[in-house]
Motif scaffolding. Structure first.
Motif, PDB file in Angstrom:
ATOM      1  N   GLY A 128       3.523 -10.757   1.816  1.00 46.04           N
ATOM      2  CA  GLY A 128       3.423  -9.304   1.863  1.00 46.04           C
ATOM      3  C   GLY A 128       2.653  -8.829   0.653  1.00 46.04           C
ATOM      4  O   GLY A 128       2.739  -9.424  -0.426  1.00 46.04           O
ATOM      5  N   HIS A 173       1.934  -3.271  -1.808  1.00 49.86           N
ATOM      6  CA  HIS A 173       2.596  -2.625  -0.666  1.00 49.86           C
ATOM      7  C   HIS A 173       1.687  -1.648   0.093  1.00 49.86           C
ATOM      8  O   HIS A 173       2.181  -0.704   0.734  1.00 49.86           O
ATOM      9  N   ASN A 214       8.311  -7.623  -0.856  1.00 43.99           N
ATOM     10  CA  ASN A 214       6.915  -7.266  -0.579  1.00 43.99           C
ATOM     11  C   ASN A 214       6.648  -7.158   0.932  1.00 43.99           C
ATOM     12  O   ASN A 214       5.895  -6.278   1.369  1.00 43.99           O
ATOM     13  N   ALA A 221       8.252  -3.832   2.139  1.00 39.19           N
ATOM     14  CA  ALA A 221       7.573  -2.648   1.603  1.00 39.19           C
ATOM     15  C   ALA A 221       6.183  -2.482   2.219  1.00 39.19           C
ATOM     16  O   ALA A 221       5.739  -1.352   2.487  1.00 39.19           O
ATOM     17  N   ASP A 222       5.480  -3.580   2.435  1.00 39.04           N
ATOM     18  CA  ASP A 222       4.146  -3.517   3.046  1.00 39.04           C
ATOM     19  C   ASP A 222       4.253  -2.945   4.465  1.00 39.04           C
ATOM     20  O   ASP A 222       3.466  -2.077   4.870  1.00 39.04           O
ATOM     21  N   ASN A 271       5.328   0.954   4.632  1.00 34.93           N
ATOM     22  CA  ASN A 271       4.397   1.957   4.120  1.00 34.93           C
ATOM     23  C   ASN A 271       4.103   2.976   5.227  1.00 34.93           C
ATOM     24  O   ASN A 271       3.743   2.609   6.347  1.00 34.93           O
TER      25      ASN A 271
END
Length: 435
Positions: free
Chosen positions: A315, A319, A344, A347-348, A351
């Motif tokens: 990830g 992000h 990660n 969060a990616d 988004n």
């Protein structure tokens, strides 16, 4: 008495006249000429009180004219078929049998003989019944010279298709007939120390398709790990019909993935290469582990040939990368519940700027010692090994066009949404958006 006798003779002569032809007519004429007179009540030749004879019926020599050779006597004509020296068979073309009712010239001559019993008889019907009318006709007899009706050749009416015409080729890219992503399907050719820099691995089915092209998958290894460590997933992907190029290393910025695709493009155009015209370079997917996942994500963003990516235990550190993926492309992430990549990956995906169709798939229920956010089990190395089936199924869906696999990923229940991890401990826990 003399008058009655004369009437009888004349009547008998008339009967013979009607049945025995021209020679008999001549004999009757000679006989009647010798008579000096006749009474007003005498019966004239050609008439009779017998009701079976038609009044006014006349047979002349013209009526007895024979048809010329090569003609057909049609039913309903006024000409009768007399005895003929020409043999006419019962079937057109036969020359041995006489036509029914036809007399030969020998028969006619015999009937004119002076010792014919019908001439000597005084009975009115001694020579048989006369025909009802001189217009009665004989059955039509086709001459042997008459042509048979033309017969059309059946071959001229049949449509003959060229055997050289090609059958319609199957659509889409080639995929193994076996669809189980948890198993290898086809035998694979596995070549090491190759690629654009001589450090990669090239794998593809031993028997390449002659009818369909093959989709391409780029595999990126984790940081500091050689591509050979991922032989299992490389072979699995190739066995399902894909041509796989594994990179020597993964910088995480597509600087290895893009040159690898350029190298394959050249092979696809080289007539001396086994991959000549075998690749569909519009059907390219990228996948990889850890840093290889970042390499895949950047290739998806930067290279138009790449249409999908499946990151394994990865990830974007900032992000934001997934939000840069085109809405015409697709992206997914497989990660472990206890893996270091978990923050990660989530969060990616989460988004708010992500507009592309995307999935986030977590492996749960593992026995590992790695822990994240209070969960332990499947760790940082889970995707390429215990979870490789998800990557294979994803590529068959997005590159191979198996749209039925969408239900395995998208929805409230499905194989990679809440199903068991086949052959391993635990379950999948997936979610998707923008589909």
């Amino acid at each position: 008495m003399k008058s009655k006798l004369l009437k009888t003779v004349v009547l008998a002569s008339s009967l013979v006249f009607l049945n025995c032809g021209d020679d008999v007519t001549s004999a009757i004429s000679d006989f009647t000429a010798s008579l000096s007179s006749s009474s007003a009540g005498e019966v004239q030749p050609g008439t009779s009180s017998d009701s079976r004879w038609s009044a006014g019926a006349e047979i002349s020599s013209s009526d007895a004219a024979q048809p010329t050779s090569g003609t057909t006597v049609e039913a309903g004509s006024s000409a009768t078929v007399p005895g003929s020296s020409a043999d006419v068979g019962p079937q057109a073309g036969s020359s041995s049998a006489a036509a029914p009712g036809a007399e030969s010239s020998a028969d006619v001559a015999a009937s004119s003989s002076s010792d014919d019993k019908c001439l000597a008889s005084s009975l009115p019907n001694a020579c048989g019944d006369a025909p009802a009318s001189s217009s009665a006709t004989a059955p039509a007899v086709s001459s042997s010279s008459e042509k048979a009706p033309a017969v059309s050749s059946s071959s001229s009416e049949e449509k003959v298709e060229s055997s050289s015409s090609e059958a319609a080729k199957p659509k889409g890219v080639f995929l193994a007939e076996g669809t189980d992503e948890t198993k290898d399907q086809l035998k694979v050719k596995y070549i090491e120390r190759t690629g654009h820099d001589g450090g990669g691995i090239l794998a593809y089915p031993e028997q390449l398709s002659n009818d369909q092209k093959h989709a391409v998958v780029v595999w990126g290894p984790g940081g500091g790990t050689e591509p050979g460590a991922y032989g299992g997933i490389i072979r699995r992907l190739a066995s399902h019909g894909f041509v796989v190029i594994a990179l020597r290393e993964s910088p995480g910025n597509a600087t290895q993935a893009i040159p690898a695709l350029n190298w394959l493009e050249k092979k696809n155009k080289d007539p001396n290469d086994p991959l000549y015209q075998k690749l569909d370079m519009t059907k390219v997917g990228c996948s990889g582990h850890s840093m290889g996942g970042l390499e895949s994500e950047q290739a998806l963003i930067k290279d138009d040939r790449v249409i999908t990516a499946m990151l394994n235990n990865s990830g974007d550190l900032g992000h934001t990368a997934m939000s840069q993926v085109s809405t015409s492309k697709t992206i997914g992430i497989v990660y472990g519940e206890g893996g270091m990549e978990r923050p990660n990956a989530e969060a990616d995906y989460n988004n708010r700027g992500v507009k592309a169709p995307a999935c986030l798939i977590k492996m749960t229920g593992g026995q590992g010692n790695e822990c994240q956010q209070g969960e332990c089990g499947w760790g940082h190395g889970s995707g390429p090994w215990g979870g490789m089936a998800a990557t294979v199924a994803w590529m068959r869906w997005h590159l191979g066009g198996e749209d039925n696999r969408k239900a395995d990923f998208v929805g409230s229940s499905g194989k990679y949404i809440n199903g068991p991890i086949v052959g391993e401990r635990g379950n999948w826990k997936g979610q998707c958006k923008n589909f």
